[in-house]
Design an enzyme around this catalytic site. Sequence first.
Site, PDB file in Angstrom:
ATOM      1  N   LYS A  52       0.839  -1.205   0.000  1.00  0.00           N
ATOM      2  CA  LYS A  52       0.000   0.000   0.000  1.00  0.00           C
ATOM      3  C   LYS A  52       0.876   1.259   0.000  1.00  0.00           C
ATOM      4  O   LYS A  52       0.600   2.215  -0.720  1.00  0.00           O
ATOM      5  CB  LYS A  52      -0.955  -0.020   1.217  1.00  0.00           C
ATOM      6  CG  LYS A  52      -2.062  -1.043   1.025  1.00  0.00           C
ATOM      7  CD  LYS A  52      -2.848  -1.354   2.289  1.00  0.00           C
ATOM      8  CE  LYS A  52      -3.773  -2.536   2.005  1.00  0.00           C
ATOM      9  NZ  LYS A  52      -4.547  -2.985   3.166  1.00  0.00           N
ATOM     10  N   GLN A  96      -4.852  -1.677   9.195  1.00  0.00           N
ATOM     11  CA  GLN A  96      -4.668  -2.999   8.607  1.00  0.00           C
ATOM     12  C   GLN A  96      -5.308  -4.064   9.506  1.00  0.00           C
ATOM     13  O   GLN A  96      -5.018  -4.133  10.693  1.00  0.00           O
ATOM     14  CB  GLN A  96      -3.159  -3.274   8.414  1.00  0.00           C
ATOM     15  CG  GLN A  96      -2.847  -4.559   7.700  1.00  0.00           C
ATOM     16  CD  GLN A  96      -3.373  -4.584   6.261  1.00  0.00           C
ATOM     17  OE1 GLN A  96      -3.241  -3.612   5.525  1.00  0.00           O
ATOM     18  NE2 GLN A  96      -3.993  -5.683   5.874  1.00  0.00           N
ATOM     19  N   ASP A 119     -11.128   2.500   3.112  1.00  0.00           N
ATOM     20  CA  ASP A 119     -11.379   1.059   2.957  1.00  0.00           C
ATOM     21  C   ASP A 119     -12.861   0.786   2.680  1.00  0.00           C
ATOM     22  O   ASP A 119     -13.221  -0.294   2.236  1.00  0.00           O
ATOM     23  CB  ASP A 119     -10.982   0.309   4.247  1.00  0.00           C
ATOM     24  CG  ASP A 119      -9.689  -0.469   4.095  1.00  0.00           C
ATOM     25  OD1 ASP A 119      -9.312  -0.774   2.948  1.00  0.00           O
ATOM     26  OD2 ASP A 119      -9.062  -0.775   5.132  1.00  0.00           O
TER      27      ASP A 119
END
Length: 280
Positions: A52, A96, A119
């Site tokens: 990422k 995460q 997200d």
Amino acid sequence: MAKIIDGKMISQQIKDELKEKVERLKKQGKAGALAVIQVGEDPASSVYVRNKKNACAYIGIESLAYELPGETTEEDLLRLIEELNGKEQVRGILVQLPLPGHICEDKVIQAISPEKDVDGFHPQSVGAMTIGEPGFLSCTPAGIIQLLKRSDVEIAGKHCVIIGRSNIVGKPMALLMLRENATVTITHSKTRNLPELCRQADILIVAMGKPQFVGAEYIKEGAVVIDVGIHRDENNKLCGDVKYAEVEPIASAITPVPGGVGPMTIAMLMNNCVQSIEEG
Ligand code: NAP
């Protein structure tokens, strides 16, 4: 022989488009950073986080890394998110997953400001997607829509069967396919006659988390097969939920693992970050 749906190539296309857009936005004085928070040192999570950060560098946006020890308390993590919510420069916040067991993931997801929820996991983002309002789309399902569209797979009017109903893949996938006018069947571990149902699919999306589970008996001749699963086989090689060698000759198009859905998730995360910078 099935057409191979090349996620690596399509994700690269998307990242190149985003890179150009970021340059244009910078000229308009619009920039921002993605904050990436990792708690603990799970090796798989470390790889995802690194990918990422690399994707941010590639498209030209800043990434701020927060690598917290595994024993970080829920309270401390929530405090950091609150702080990042208040920072103008931070346009996206990503925590995460999975988190260590002593931290409630739902609480953490809900603490992220919906304007920075790149997200797309916050209940407000999910709600907006459900009713077709603007907002951040869940990255893996949004990536699959892009894979289909950019591979010229027609979705409208097709019967799409999804194996899996998780909050991050199965459910949002069903909503997005519905939005594209597919007729959608969602299946799960309690579904009866799974192979028979799957054989009715024009588009079969497999997100069950069971290595090489779906074989020829699940596939209609000419179906499009999207394999979301990621696993390591006994030889430590990456594989999906689908028995690729067995399914590929029956399908009209199929995603490989690796190089199918996986790279699209990060490309769509970048897309959400750029959307956030644009709107900020
Ligand atoms: P998950 O939360 O474990 O959900 C799995 C789903 O599959 C559940 O809904 C479960 O049903 C269903 N299922 C399990 N066994 C089944 C069976 N025998 N028959 C029918 N349905 C069954 O997994 P997930 O987070 O959705 O992820 C799925 C896979 O995709 C994993 O391999 C994951 O690593 C991978 N993944 C990849 C990406 C990517 O970027 N490529 C992103 C996310 C996830 P119940 O609800 O009844 O338990």
